[in-house]
Design an enzyme around this catalytic site. Structure first.
Site, PDB file in Angstrom:
ATOM      1  N   GLY A 164      29.888  77.068  56.776  1.00  0.00           N
ATOM      2  CA  GLY A 164      30.631  76.561  55.527  1.00  0.00           C
ATOM      3  C   GLY A 164      29.782  75.515  55.212  1.00  0.00           C
ATOM      4  N   ILE A 165      30.346  74.228  53.889  1.00  0.00           N
ATOM      5  CA  ILE A 165      29.589  72.939  53.660  1.00  0.00           C
ATOM      6  C   ILE A 165      30.502  71.555  54.991  1.00  0.00           C
ATOM      7  CG2 ILE A 165      31.900  72.582  52.658  1.00  0.00           C
ATOM      8  CD1 ILE A 165      30.421  71.463  49.822  1.00  0.00           C
ATOM      9  N   GLY A 166      28.993  70.777  55.359  1.00  0.00           N
ATOM     10  CA  GLY A 166      29.373  69.550  55.409  1.00  0.00           C
ATOM     11  C   GLY A 166      28.661  69.427  57.224  1.00  0.00           C
ATOM     12  N   ALA A 167      29.037  68.848  57.325  1.00  0.00           N
ATOM     13  CA  ALA A 167      28.211  67.862  58.626  1.00  0.00           C
ATOM     14  C   ALA A 167      28.663  68.595  59.782  1.00  0.00           C
ATOM     15  CB  ALA A 167      28.654  66.887  59.141  1.00  0.00           C
ATOM     16  N   ILE A 168      29.738  69.803  59.757  1.00  0.00           N
ATOM     17  CA  ILE A 168      29.717  70.434  61.483  1.00  0.00           C
ATOM     18  C   ILE A 168      28.864  71.413  60.805  1.00  0.00           C
ATOM     19  CG2 ILE A 168      31.241  71.953  62.576  1.00  0.00           C
ATOM     20  CD1 ILE A 168      32.092  68.964  62.451  1.00  0.00           C
ATOM     21  N   GLU A 176      28.716  82.754  51.826  1.00  0.00           N
ATOM     22  CA  GLU A 176      29.169  82.358  50.517  1.00  0.00           C
ATOM     23  C   GLU A 176      28.099  81.314  50.192  1.00  0.00           C
ATOM     24  OE1 GLU A 176      33.157  80.917  50.287  1.00  0.00           O
ATOM     25  OE2 GLU A 176      32.233  79.028  49.782  1.00  0.00           O
ATOM     26  N   GLY A 189      35.857  80.113  49.660  1.00  0.00           N
ATOM     27  CA  GLY A 189      35.530  81.683  50.543  1.00  0.00           C
ATOM     28  C   GLY A 189      36.322  81.291  52.230  1.00  0.00           C
TER      29      GLY A 189
HETATM   30  N1  COA Z   1      44.675  62.552  56.759  1.00  0.00           N
HETATM   31  C1  COA Z   1      44.452  62.579  56.185  1.00  0.00           C
HETATM   32  N2  COA Z   1      42.805  61.862  55.707  1.00  0.00           N
HETATM   33  C2  COA Z   1      41.764  62.929  56.189  1.00  0.00           C
HETATM   34  C3  COA Z   1      42.165  63.814  56.668  1.00  0.00           C
HETATM   35  C4  COA Z   1      43.993  63.936  57.931  1.00  0.00           C
HETATM   36  N3  COA Z   1      43.810  65.055  59.260  1.00  0.00           N
HETATM   37  N4  COA Z   1      41.289  64.998  57.552  1.00  0.00           N
HETATM   38  C5  COA Z   1      40.418  64.133  56.504  1.00  0.00           C
HETATM   39  N5  COA Z   1      40.350  63.345  56.128  1.00  0.00           N
HETATM   40  C6  COA Z   1      39.174  62.393  55.332  1.00  0.00           C
HETATM   41  C7  COA Z   1      38.644  61.720  55.926  1.00  0.00           C
HETATM   42  O1  COA Z   1      38.754  60.661  56.637  1.00  0.00           O
HETATM   43  C8  COA Z   1      37.739  62.126  54.810  1.00  0.00           C
HETATM   44  O2  COA Z   1      38.199  60.372  53.831  1.00  0.00           O
HETATM   45  P1  COA Z   1      36.842  59.829  52.930  1.00  0.00           P
HETATM   46  O3  COA Z   1      36.458  60.852  51.818  1.00  0.00           O
HETATM   47  O4  COA Z   1      37.751  58.989  52.473  1.00  0.00           O
HETATM   48  O5  COA Z   1      35.999  59.366  54.336  1.00  0.00           O
HETATM   49  C9  COA Z   1      37.920  63.121  53.229  1.00  0.00           C
HETATM   50  O6  COA Z   1      39.226  62.786  54.223  1.00  0.00           O
HETATM   51  C10 COA Z   1      36.862  64.692  53.832  1.00  0.00           C
HETATM   52  O7  COA Z   1      37.072  64.836  55.173  1.00  0.00           O
HETATM   53  P2  COA Z   1      36.115  65.681  55.637  1.00  0.00           P
HETATM   54  O8  COA Z   1      36.051  65.306  57.351  1.00  0.00           O
HETATM   55  O9  COA Z   1      34.807  64.253  55.888  1.00  0.00           O
HETATM   56  O10 COA Z   1      35.737  66.375  54.859  1.00  0.00           O
HETATM   57  P3  COA Z   1      34.070  67.707  55.292  1.00  0.00           P
HETATM   58  O11 COA Z   1      33.092  66.529  53.931  1.00  0.00           O
HETATM   59  O12 COA Z   1      33.973  67.466  56.906  1.00  0.00           O
HETATM   60  O13 COA Z   1      35.181  68.471  54.832  1.00  0.00           O
HETATM   61  C11 COA Z   1      36.969  69.539  54.133  1.00  0.00           C
HETATM   62  C12 COA Z   1      35.984  69.425  55.075  1.00  0.00           C
HETATM   63  C13 COA Z   1      37.858  70.699  54.988  1.00  0.00           C
HETATM   64  C14 COA Z   1      37.294  69.551  53.546  1.00  0.00           C
HETATM   65  C15 COA Z   1      36.174  70.875  53.301  1.00  0.00           C
HETATM   66  O14 COA Z   1      35.840  72.202  54.582  1.00  0.00           O
HETATM   67  C16 COA Z   1      36.484  71.982  52.690  1.00  0.00           C
HETATM   68  O15 COA Z   1      36.986  71.726  51.826  1.00  0.00           O
HETATM   69  N6  COA Z   1      37.194  73.253  53.423  1.00  0.00           N
HETATM   70  C17 COA Z   1      37.532  73.998  52.310  1.00  0.00           C
HETATM   71  C18 COA Z   1      37.134  75.222  51.950  1.00  0.00           C
HETATM   72  C19 COA Z   1      36.379  75.697  53.184  1.00  0.00           C
HETATM   73  O16 COA Z   1      36.250  76.036  53.533  1.00  0.00           O
HETATM   74  N7  COA Z   1      35.005  76.530  51.507  1.00  0.00           N
HETATM   75  C20 COA Z   1      34.043  77.278  53.384  1.00  0.00           C
HETATM   76  C21 COA Z   1      33.444  77.307  52.538  1.00  0.00           C
HETATM   77  S1  COA Z   1      32.210  76.576  51.321  1.00  0.00           S
END
Ligand code: COA
Length: 438
Positions: A215-219, A238, A336
């Site tokens: 997926g997307i992001g640092a992890i 994807e 996805g």
């Molecule tokens: N409660 C409140 N806020 C929360 C939170 C929680 N439990 N968990 C995360 N947040 C906030 C973070 O503090 C961060 O805030 P900021 O933007 O003000 O810094 C924001 O949400 C994003 O969190 P972060 O951990 O940096 O997100 P990320 O970039 O690693 O993305 C998802 C994580 C879940 C948003 C992202 O993976 C996603 O959209 N997933 C759904 C779609 C998917 O999985 N697609 C797969 C193929 S692309």
């Protein structure tokens, strides 16, 4: 007619092209890196000519000016994935969101559930045979080109030519606007000790010869860092980002053991830096396919040792995963995530696994720590992945297996990988909720 003649006759300026948009139309953009920003800018500049034009897209990496309140009578965002540029208009009430699994978008377009009057896309210049490439995002683009009443293409000479189901003949496009601008880039994620530790836990579940979805992001990028000792990995994802390029160049990703499409990385869109786009250009190791193929759980299931790695906002004691909303705020979309989690679970070799990896806690703007593992989901939040689908949750404190576990064991496994600051209060909640000892 000769394709060169068609191209010449349909070539115009961006200002002329966007005049074909009419009030009340539904206008869709190609996704992410393929957003035709020159056309979008021209459309916004012509805003006064429109009333109530609906704007649809998945991830938008553009400025999103059409979503500003000053244009609320001209444009109405209806996004299939919320992002930085569109969350505001949804919260303010003049934008909206439609939930949809990514693999179903081409079908929705085909069936008219998502009607598109005008589709705007970025393509490469035509080749000697009159075909343009949409390879940075062919996900729903191919179906949108087929179904839209009018197709406007921004022909950008910096778009890479990526092989696969990614070519469209100039005769299928109604208007061409030439540009030469770099594609949008997604900055490299910040990978710290937490992410690297999570990556190492994920690597424990990834066997040599596995096929990965990232997926997307640092992890996901951190997971790739932890795979330097693996062998013969494959990609069916994807999207891919820059991290995959390192593993491919190191010979770790070679797609040699894939059960399906052996020898090729199968991808629906690219999102990274210029390095990734240059890597993909004319590279026979990558095959772009539409998202109704790449993400369809039945197709995903045919891969060997499939491991899907995605992230989430929060997970409750039962393993209900919230990934696209924070309380009532629409934050992103399902994308996805469920497509791959279900595909992994249905895997024909029985070896598919689905990982949700996340830091155990996150910080609010004021610095307060919030646990991402909680007894209940926040009021108003949507469950993205149901408790019946959730498989492994990984944090920097370890691996919590959920499949086949009782409600109490799920909660115990999750609390054991929660941030230590919250474990005592989570244990108390456990005892109240289940009327049982932790
Ligand atoms: N409660 C409140 N806020 C929360 C939170 C929680 N439990 N968990 C995360 N947040 C906030 C973070 O503090 C961060 O805030 P900021 O933007 O003000 O810094 C924001 O949400 C994003 O969190 P972060 O951990 O940096 O997100 P990320 O970039 O690693 O993305 C998802 C994580 C879940 C948003 C992202 O993976 C996603 O959209 N997933 C759904 C779609 C998917 O999985 N697609 C797969 C193929 S692309």
């Amino acid at each position: 007619m000769d394709w060169k003649q068609i191209y010449k006759e349909r070539l115009c300026t961006a200002e002329e092209a966007v005049k074909c948009i009419k009030s009340g139309d539904k206008v869709a953009f190609a996704h992410a890196v393929a957003e035709p920003t020159v056309l979008v800018d021209a459309m916004v500049a012509n805003a006064k000519a429109y009333k109530n034009v609906e704007i649809n897209h998945m991830v938008s990496l553009g400025k999103g000016e059409y979503s500003k309140v000053e244009y609320k009578d001209n444009f109405r965002v209806n996004s299939w994935f919320a992002g930085a540029s569109t969350r505001g208009c949804m919260a303010q009430g003049h934008g909206d969101f439609t939930p949809v699994f990514f693999h179903e978008i081409p079908g929705y377009i085909r069936k008219g559930l998502f009607k598109i009057n005008v589709f705007m896309v970025t393509v490469s210049p035509p080749d000697d045979h009159g075909f343009c490439c949409v390879g940075v995002a062919c996900d729903y683009t191919m179906q949108a080109i087929e179904s839209a009443d009018i197709v406007i293409a921004e022909v950008d000479d910096q778009v890479p030519v990526v092989y696969g189901d990614a070519f469209v003949h100039v005769s299928k496009i109604d208007k061409f606007v030439e540009s030469s601008r770099p594609l949008p880039e997604l900055g490299l994620p910040n990978i710290g000790e937490t992410e690297l530790t999570i990556g190492r836990y994920c690597a424990e579940l990834i066997e040599d010869g596995a096929t990965l979805q990232l997926g997307i992001g640092a992890i996901p990028d951190a997971v790739l860092h932890a795979l330097k000792d693996k062998k013969d990995l494959g990609i069916h994802s994807e999207m891919i980002s820059d991290g995959v390029v390192d593993l491919y160049e190191a010979g770790i990703v070679n797609n040699s053991q894939k059960g399906l499409n052996r020898g090729k990385m199968i991808v629906a869109f690219l999102m990274g830096t210029k390095r990734l786009y240059d890597f993909a250009d004319h590279n026979p190791a990558i095959e772009m396919r539409t998202v109704d193929y790449v993400n369809h759980p039945v197709i995903v299931a045919q891969n060997t040792k499939l491991v899907s790695i995605n992230s989430c906002i929060s997970v409750d004691f039962m393993g209900q995963i919230v990934s696209d909303s924070i309380g009532i705020k629409q934050f992103s979309g399902v994308g996805g995530q469920v497509d791959f989690i279900r595909g992994a679970s249905m895997s024909l070799d029985g070896k598919g696994i689905a990982i949700i990896a996340m830091p155990a806690a996150t910080k609010k703007k004021d610095g307060t720590l919030i646990s991402k593992i909680s007894p209940y989901i926040d009021q108003g939040a949507a469950v993205t992945t149901s408790r019946n689908d959730s498989d492994y949750i990984i944090t920097e404190y370890g691996i919590a297996p959920l499949k086949g576990k009782t409600l109490k064991d799920r909660a115990r496994n999750l609390i054991n990988v929660a941030h230590p600051n919250f474990r005592d209060e989570l244990k108390e909640e456990f005892e109240k909720r289940f009327n049982a000892k932790f």
